[in-house]
Design a protein around this motif. Structure first.
Motif, PDB file in Angstrom:
ATOM      1  N   TYR A  57       0.843  -1.211   0.000  1.00 12.86           N
ATOM      2  CA  TYR A  57       0.000   0.000   0.000  1.00 12.86           C
ATOM      3  C   TYR A  57       0.872   1.254   0.000  1.00 12.86           C
ATOM      4  N   LYS A  61       1.390   4.264  -2.818  1.00 13.69           N
ATOM      5  CA  LYS A  61       1.149   5.678  -2.506  1.00 13.69           C
ATOM      6  C   LYS A  61       2.304   6.546  -2.992  1.00 13.69           C
ATOM      7  N   ASN A  71       4.036   5.655   5.897  1.00 11.31           N
ATOM      8  CA  ASN A  71       2.719   5.219   5.413  1.00 11.31           C
ATOM      9  C   ASN A  71       2.476   3.738   5.715  1.00 11.31           C
ATOM     10  N   GLU A 121     -10.078   3.307   3.737  1.00 15.82           N
ATOM     11  CA  GLU A 121      -9.544   1.994   3.376  1.00 15.82           C
ATOM     12  C   GLU A 121     -10.399   0.836   3.891  1.00 15.82           C
TER      13      GLU A 121
END
Length: 318
Positions: A57, A61, A71, A121
């Motif tokens: 993920y 990003k 993150n 999410e």
């Protein structure tokens, strides 16, 4: 009924764990996590997929290496919280990076980011999340602002009455006084003859806060935390909430001795105080409590170290 079942009659029981199997076993209403528990959980085999999903993920990003690491760790914290919420009817507490504990603005930014991750999410409403912040003056002010956006907060690492009073006056949703860590400090720094061993300092601290909050009609929820033994837990029966480790929940579940409610709202209550602690008042009063100064600082450092270790795990798996 066993003692856990009895305790649930007087107090909302919260599990202090990130282990899904333990949460399923003890059927708590809410759950709390912290950097130490997240670090422990992400090293379990059952969470390996969450680790890799979070790293993927973060890479998607984009950004520089540090941004990807940040993150990924934020996504890990929220992913574990989301898994826990599948098993409980109430809320989960997710903690802001303790290295931001002296920066109001950055604490607010991080809290909003975690809430956004839950909502975008996982489709989880902010009403099911408590953002954990260390009970520094800066984080208490952050919580005050976050409450205006319906982001409820759990002020943790709370050791002094000054912290408790500032939280109540700022209308913080919930506080977590650390019973065991308070008692640990007194056991190390004083002999048993210097204070009555039957009057546990950690328990006394929560009793004082409870009586004050209820007497003056403060709405801030009190959740005793960081217990060392069953005696401490049962001494606070009747407290709004108690967050308890799986190890102590196991003992409570195995005993059938009758327990009594120890804390209850006084019959005579008064309006909130009109005199509010200033920043300098807070610092001075908190500074008078050597235990609180030492344990707050130590707790922030410890959680900061665990955050670094979580980042190292992310780096090794990138």
């Amino acid at each position: 009924m066993n003692q856990l079942e009895q305790l649930k009659k007087y107090t909302k029981i919260v599990i202090d764990s990130g282990d899904i199997e333990k949460i399923e076993k003890y059927t708590p209403y809410d759950a709390t996590t912290n950097p130490s528990l997240v670090l422990k959980a992400i090293q379990m085999k059952k969470y390996r997929s969450l680790l890799q999903e979070s790293i993927n993920y973060a890479k998607k990003k984009g950004g520089n290496r540090n941004k990807i690491i940040t993150n990924a760790t934020d996504k890990i914290i929220v992913s574990i919280g989301a898994e826990i919420l599948k098993k409980i009817p109430g809320v989960v507490s997710s903690e802001v990076d303790s290295r931001l504990s002296f920066d109001t603005h950055k604490s607010i930014e991080k809290a909003k980011k975690l809430i956004s991750l839950y909502e975008t999410e996982f489709g989880i409403s902010r009403s099911r999340i408590l953002i954990k912040l260390a009970a520094t003056w800066e984080c208490i002010q952050a919580a005050k602002e976050l409450e205006k956006e319906n982001i409820r907060c759990n002020l943790t690492l709370l050791f002094s009455f000054a912290q408790a009073r500032a939280c109540a006056e700022s209308k913080v949703f919930l506080i977590s006084p650390f019973v065991g860590r308070i008692s640990d400090w007194y056991n190390v720094n004083y002999s048993s003859s210097q204070y009555k061993s039957s009057l546990d300092p950690g328990v006394q601290s929560v009793q004082k806060i409870y009586k004050y909050y209820k007497k003056y009609s403060y709405k801030t929820v009190i959740m005793g935390a960081s217990f060392r033994d069953i005696k401490q837990v049962l001494s606070l029966s009747g407290c709004d909430c108690l967050t308890i480790s799986p190890e102590l929940l196991e003992i409570l579940q195995s005993k059938n001795t009758i327990i009594k409610q120890k804390l209850s709202t006084p019959k005579k209550i008064f309006p909130n105080h009109t005199d509010i602690l200033s920043h300098s008042d807070f610092l001075w009063l908190h500074n008078q409590d050597s235990m609180a100064v030492e344990k707050l600082s130590q707790g922030i450092r410890q959680f900061g170290t665990d955050q670094y270790l979580l980042e190292e795990i992310v780096i090794k798996n990138m």
